[in-house]
Design a protein around this motif. Sequence first.
Motif, PDB file in Angstrom:
ATOM      1  N   MET A   1      -9.982  11.771   4.199  1.00  0.00           N
ATOM      2  CA  MET A   1      -8.828  11.585   3.332  1.00  0.00           C
ATOM      3  C   MET A   1      -9.147  12.157   1.964  1.00  0.00           C
ATOM      4  O   MET A   1     -10.230  11.934   1.437  1.00  0.00           O
ATOM      5  CB  MET A   1      -8.515  10.085   3.238  1.00  0.00           C
ATOM      6  CG  MET A   1      -7.441   9.746   2.233  1.00  0.00           C
ATOM      7  SD  MET A   1      -7.037   7.989   2.131  1.00  0.00           S
ATOM      8  CE  MET A   1      -6.242   7.732   3.693  1.00  0.00           C
ATOM      9  N   ASP A   5      -4.170  12.332  -0.894  1.00  0.00           N
ATOM     10  CA  ASP A   5      -3.690  11.518   0.228  1.00  0.00           C
ATOM     11  C   ASP A   5      -3.777  10.029  -0.109  1.00  0.00           C
ATOM     12  O   ASP A   5      -2.869   9.262   0.199  1.00  0.00           O
ATOM     13  CB  ASP A   5      -4.497  11.787   1.502  1.00  0.00           C
ATOM     14  CG  ASP A   5      -4.312  13.184   2.048  1.00  0.00           C
ATOM     15  OD1 ASP A   5      -3.281  13.829   1.745  1.00  0.00           O
ATOM     16  OD2 ASP A   5      -5.226  13.643   2.773  1.00  0.00           O
ATOM     17  N   SER A   8      -1.048   9.146  -2.521  1.00  0.00           N
ATOM     18  CA  SER A   8       0.244   9.150  -1.823  1.00  0.00           C
ATOM     19  C   SER A   8       0.413   7.912  -0.952  1.00  0.00           C
ATOM     20  O   SER A   8       1.525   7.395  -0.804  1.00  0.00           O
ATOM     21  CB  SER A   8       0.383  10.396  -0.959  1.00  0.00           C
ATOM     22  OG  SER A   8       0.413  11.542  -1.760  1.00  0.00           O
ATOM     23  N   SER A   9      -0.672   7.424  -0.388  1.00  0.00           N
ATOM     24  CA  SER A   9      -0.591   6.264   0.495  1.00  0.00           C
ATOM     25  C   SER A   9      -0.185   5.003  -0.252  1.00  0.00           C
ATOM     26  O   SER A   9       0.276   4.040   0.356  1.00  0.00           O
ATOM     27  CB  SER A   9      -1.924   6.036   1.212  1.00  0.00           C
ATOM     28  OG  SER A   9      -2.893   5.464   0.340  1.00  0.00           O
ATOM     29  N   GLN A  10      -0.322   5.007  -1.562  1.00  0.00           N
ATOM     30  CA  GLN A  10      -0.016   3.806  -2.334  1.00  0.00           C
ATOM     31  C   GLN A  10       1.476   3.500  -2.409  1.00  0.00           C
ATOM     32  O   GLN A  10       1.854   2.446  -2.886  1.00  0.00           O
ATOM     33  CB  GLN A  10      -0.634   3.901  -3.723  1.00  0.00           C
ATOM     34  CG  GLN A  10      -2.158   3.873  -3.612  1.00  0.00           C
ATOM     35  CD  GLN A  10      -2.799   3.535  -4.907  1.00  0.00           C
ATOM     36  OE1 GLN A  10      -2.646   4.258  -5.881  1.00  0.00           O
ATOM     37  NE2 GLN A  10      -3.496   2.433  -4.914  1.00  0.00           N
ATOM     38  N   GLN A  12       3.131   3.257   0.347  1.00  0.00           N
ATOM     39  CA  GLN A  12       3.347   2.551   1.619  1.00  0.00           C
ATOM     40  C   GLN A  12       3.156   1.045   1.414  1.00  0.00           C
ATOM     41  O   GLN A  12       2.470   0.626   0.487  1.00  0.00           O
ATOM     42  CB  GLN A  12       2.382   3.075   2.681  1.00  0.00           C
ATOM     43  CG  GLN A  12       2.497   4.563   2.945  1.00  0.00           C
ATOM     44  CD  GLN A  12       3.907   4.942   3.352  1.00  0.00           C
ATOM     45  OE1 GLN A  12       4.498   4.364   4.242  1.00  0.00           O
ATOM     46  NE2 GLN A  12       4.463   5.944   2.665  1.00  0.00           N
ATOM     47  N   PRO A  15      -2.217  -0.651   3.146  1.00  0.00           N
ATOM     48  CA  PRO A  15      -3.197   0.433   3.027  1.00  0.00           C
ATOM     49  C   PRO A  15      -3.368   1.160   4.361  1.00  0.00           C
ATOM     50  O   PRO A  15      -3.110   0.590   5.425  1.00  0.00           O
ATOM     51  CB  PRO A  15      -4.484  -0.288   2.623  1.00  0.00           C
ATOM     52  CG  PRO A  15      -4.296  -1.709   2.991  1.00  0.00           C
ATOM     53  CD  PRO A  15      -2.818  -1.976   2.987  1.00  0.00           C
ATOM     54  N   PRO A  16      -3.814   2.402   4.305  1.00  0.00           N
ATOM     55  CA  PRO A  16      -4.049   3.141   5.552  1.00  0.00           C
ATOM     56  C   PRO A  16      -5.102   2.430   6.413  1.00  0.00           C
ATOM     57  O   PRO A  16      -6.029   1.813   5.890  1.00  0.00           O
ATOM     58  CB  PRO A  16      -4.575   4.502   5.081  1.00  0.00           C
ATOM     59  CG  PRO A  16      -4.189   4.610   3.651  1.00  0.00           C
ATOM     60  CD  PRO A  16      -4.104   3.218   3.124  1.00  0.00           C
ATOM     61  N   TRP A  27      -7.411   0.426  -3.260  1.00  0.00           N
ATOM     62  CA  TRP A  27      -6.003   0.705  -2.956  1.00  0.00           C
ATOM     63  C   TRP A  27      -5.131  -0.389  -3.576  1.00  0.00           C
ATOM     64  O   TRP A  27      -4.138  -0.100  -4.242  1.00  0.00           O
ATOM     65  CB  TRP A  27      -5.817   0.767  -1.440  1.00  0.00           C
ATOM     66  CG  TRP A  27      -4.483   1.250  -0.993  1.00  0.00           C
ATOM     67  CD1 TRP A  27      -4.091   2.538  -0.802  1.00  0.00           C
ATOM     68  CD2 TRP A  27      -3.343   0.438  -0.660  1.00  0.00           C
ATOM     69  NE1 TRP A  27      -2.769   2.577  -0.371  1.00  0.00           N
ATOM     70  CE2 TRP A  27      -2.301   1.302  -0.279  1.00  0.00           C
ATOM     71  CE3 TRP A  27      -3.119  -0.928  -0.647  1.00  0.00           C
ATOM     72  CZ2 TRP A  27      -1.049   0.848   0.107  1.00  0.00           C
ATOM     73  CZ3 TRP A  27      -1.866  -1.392  -0.268  1.00  0.00           C
ATOM     74  CH2 TRP A  27      -0.844  -0.508   0.112  1.00  0.00           C
TER      75      TRP A  27
END
Length: 97
Positions: A1, A5, A8-10, A12, A15-16, A27
Amino acid sequence: MTYTDFLSSQTQPEPPAGLSPLLEALWYAGRDEWHRAHNIAQDNEHDPLHNWLHAFLHRQEGDAGNAAYWYRRANRPVATGSLRREWEEMVRSQLLA
């Protein structure tokens, strides 16, 4: 990652999958979910990297004395720069690991 990335995931709601506990805590910290990040830091207080996170979180909340204690436990100097820069440094160091 990549760092991009991760940022950007924040957006969502969660967390991934597959993040290390430290990255998961970062995160949450990046989303200002202090308590969730702090709980992870507390669960791993024998690890210097989690102690650095713990120091950062107490600095983030404005508790300089408690932050200084955790910086000592992490074997790091007390940070004086911006919180965002320190957070980014921690994230980047873990994404490279």
